[in-house]
Scaffold this motif. Structure first.
Motif, PDB file in Angstrom:
ATOM      1  N   LEU A  11     -50.143  -1.453  75.948  1.00  0.00           N
ATOM      2  CA  LEU A  11     -49.463  -0.758  74.857  1.00  0.00           C
ATOM      3  C   LEU A  11     -48.840  -1.792  73.933  1.00  0.00           C
ATOM      4  N   VAL A  12     -49.085  -1.650  72.638  1.00  0.00           N
ATOM      5  CA  VAL A  12     -48.560  -2.594  71.665  1.00  0.00           C
ATOM      6  C   VAL A  12     -48.180  -1.835  70.405  1.00  0.00           C
ATOM      7  N   GLN A  13     -47.198  -2.349  69.682  1.00  0.00           N
ATOM      8  CA  GLN A  13     -46.812  -1.730  68.422  1.00  0.00           C
ATOM      9  C   GLN A  13     -47.790  -2.117  67.319  1.00  0.00           C
ATOM     10  N   ALA A  14     -47.859  -1.272  66.320  1.00  0.00           N
ATOM     11  CA  ALA A  14     -48.707  -1.567  65.165  1.00  0.00           C
ATOM     12  C   ALA A  14     -48.318  -2.923  64.577  1.00  0.00           C
ATOM     13  N   GLY A  15     -49.335  -3.699  64.238  1.00  0.00           N
ATOM     14  CA  GLY A  15     -49.110  -5.049  63.733  1.00  0.00           C
ATOM     15  C   GLY A  15     -49.133  -6.113  64.803  1.00  0.00           C
ATOM     16  N   GLY A  16     -49.127  -5.694  66.052  1.00  0.00           N
ATOM     17  CA  GLY A  16     -49.121  -6.634  67.165  1.00  0.00           C
ATOM     18  C   GLY A  16     -50.517  -7.128  67.520  1.00  0.00           C
ATOM     19  N   SER A  17     -50.571  -7.899  68.607  1.00  0.00           N
ATOM     20  CA  SER A  17     -51.826  -8.519  69.030  1.00  0.00           C
ATOM     21  C   SER A  17     -52.042  -8.322  70.520  1.00  0.00           C
ATOM     22  N   LEU A  18     -53.307  -8.308  70.905  1.00  0.00           N
ATOM     23  CA  LEU A  18     -53.713  -8.314  72.298  1.00  0.00           C
ATOM     24  C   LEU A  18     -54.976  -9.164  72.413  1.00  0.00           C
ATOM     25  N   ARG A  19     -55.170  -9.747  73.603  1.00  0.00           N
ATOM     26  CA  ARG A  19     -56.435 -10.421  73.872  1.00  0.00           C
ATOM     27  C   ARG A  19     -57.073  -9.800  75.106  1.00  0.00           C
ATOM     28  N   LEU A  90     -53.034  -5.056  64.830  1.00  0.00           N
ATOM     29  CA  LEU A  90     -53.519  -3.806  65.400  1.00  0.00           C
ATOM     30  C   LEU A  90     -52.949  -2.594  64.686  1.00  0.00           C
ATOM     31  N   LYS A  91     -53.768  -1.552  64.611  1.00  0.00           N
ATOM     32  CA  LYS A  91     -53.416  -0.306  63.944  1.00  0.00           C
ATOM     33  C   LYS A  91     -53.502   0.846  64.948  1.00  0.00           C
ATOM     34  N   PRO A  92     -52.784   1.932  64.713  1.00  0.00           N
ATOM     35  CA  PRO A  92     -52.883   3.077  65.627  1.00  0.00           C
ATOM     36  C   PRO A  92     -54.325   3.565  65.805  1.00  0.00           C
ATOM     37  N   GLU A  93     -55.121   3.461  64.783  1.00  0.00           N
ATOM     38  CA  GLU A  93     -56.514   3.913  64.893  1.00  0.00           C
ATOM     39  C   GLU A  93     -57.385   3.002  65.750  1.00  0.00           C
ATOM     40  N   ASP A  94     -56.841   1.878  66.200  1.00  0.00           N
ATOM     41  CA  ASP A  94     -57.552   1.023  67.147  1.00  0.00           C
ATOM     42  C   ASP A  94     -57.384   1.514  68.583  1.00  0.00           C
ATOM     43  N   THR A  95     -56.552   2.510  68.784  1.00  0.00           N
ATOM     44  CA  THR A  95     -56.322   3.059  70.119  1.00  0.00           C
ATOM     45  C   THR A  95     -57.619   3.621  70.696  1.00  0.00           C
ATOM     46  N   ALA A  96     -57.991   3.135  71.884  1.00  0.00           N
ATOM     47  CA  ALA A  96     -59.236   3.554  72.532  1.00  0.00           C
ATOM     48  C   ALA A  96     -59.349   2.848  73.877  1.00  0.00           C
ATOM     49  N   VAL A  97     -60.343   3.244  74.642  1.00  0.00           N
ATOM     50  CA  VAL A  97     -60.750   2.458  75.803  1.00  0.00           C
ATOM     51  C   VAL A  97     -61.779   1.446  75.313  1.00  0.00           C
TER      52      VAL A  97
END
Length: 129
Positions: A11-19, A90-97
């Motif tokens: 879980l990350v806030q909009a604008g954040g990053s994940l790898r 990241l954007k909310p619309e990037d939410t997915a598996v």
């Protein structure tokens, strides 16, 4: 036959990053063109997975979906037998598996799920607004 295991979702806030990472076993990753796909809620079938990015097995050339271009970066470390997807802004619309996949196609970077014969189990990415 190659086995794939994804990790790094969360879980990350909009604008954040994940790898995201995709570790391969059974076969060397360098033999495959690798891809990342994602599947939004309500879309159950493998062929409904949305192409995100791919990296060629030989040249390491890359391709991206327009929706992630400039924000996501796909890479591979053949010595570690691992593929990565760096996701920034990241954007909310990037939410997915998110799923990693391996293809034995020798030409280009395929964008259709059916071109990939091996899949990981998926990792959830949730972006809050």
């Amino acid at each position: 036959q190659v086995q794939l295991v994804e990790s790094g979702g969360g879980l990350v806030q909009a604008g954040g990053s994940l790898r995201l990472s995709c570790a391969a076993s059974g076969r060397t990753l360098s033999s495959y063109t690798m891809g990342w796909f994602r599947q939004a809620p309500g879309k159950e079938r493998e062929w409904e997975r949305e192409f995100v990015a791919a990296i060629d097995w030989s040249t390491s050339s890359t391709s991206y979906a327009d929706s992630v271009k400039g924000r996501f970066t796909i890479s591979r470390d053949n010595a570690k037998n691992t593929e990565y997807l760096q996701m920034n802004s990241l954007k909310p619309e990037d939410t997915a598996v998110y799923y990693c996949a391996a293809s034995t196609i020798r030409s280009g970077t395929p964008v259709r799920p059916l071109s990939y014969g091996y899949w990981g189990q998926g990792t959830q990415v949730t972006v809050s607004s």
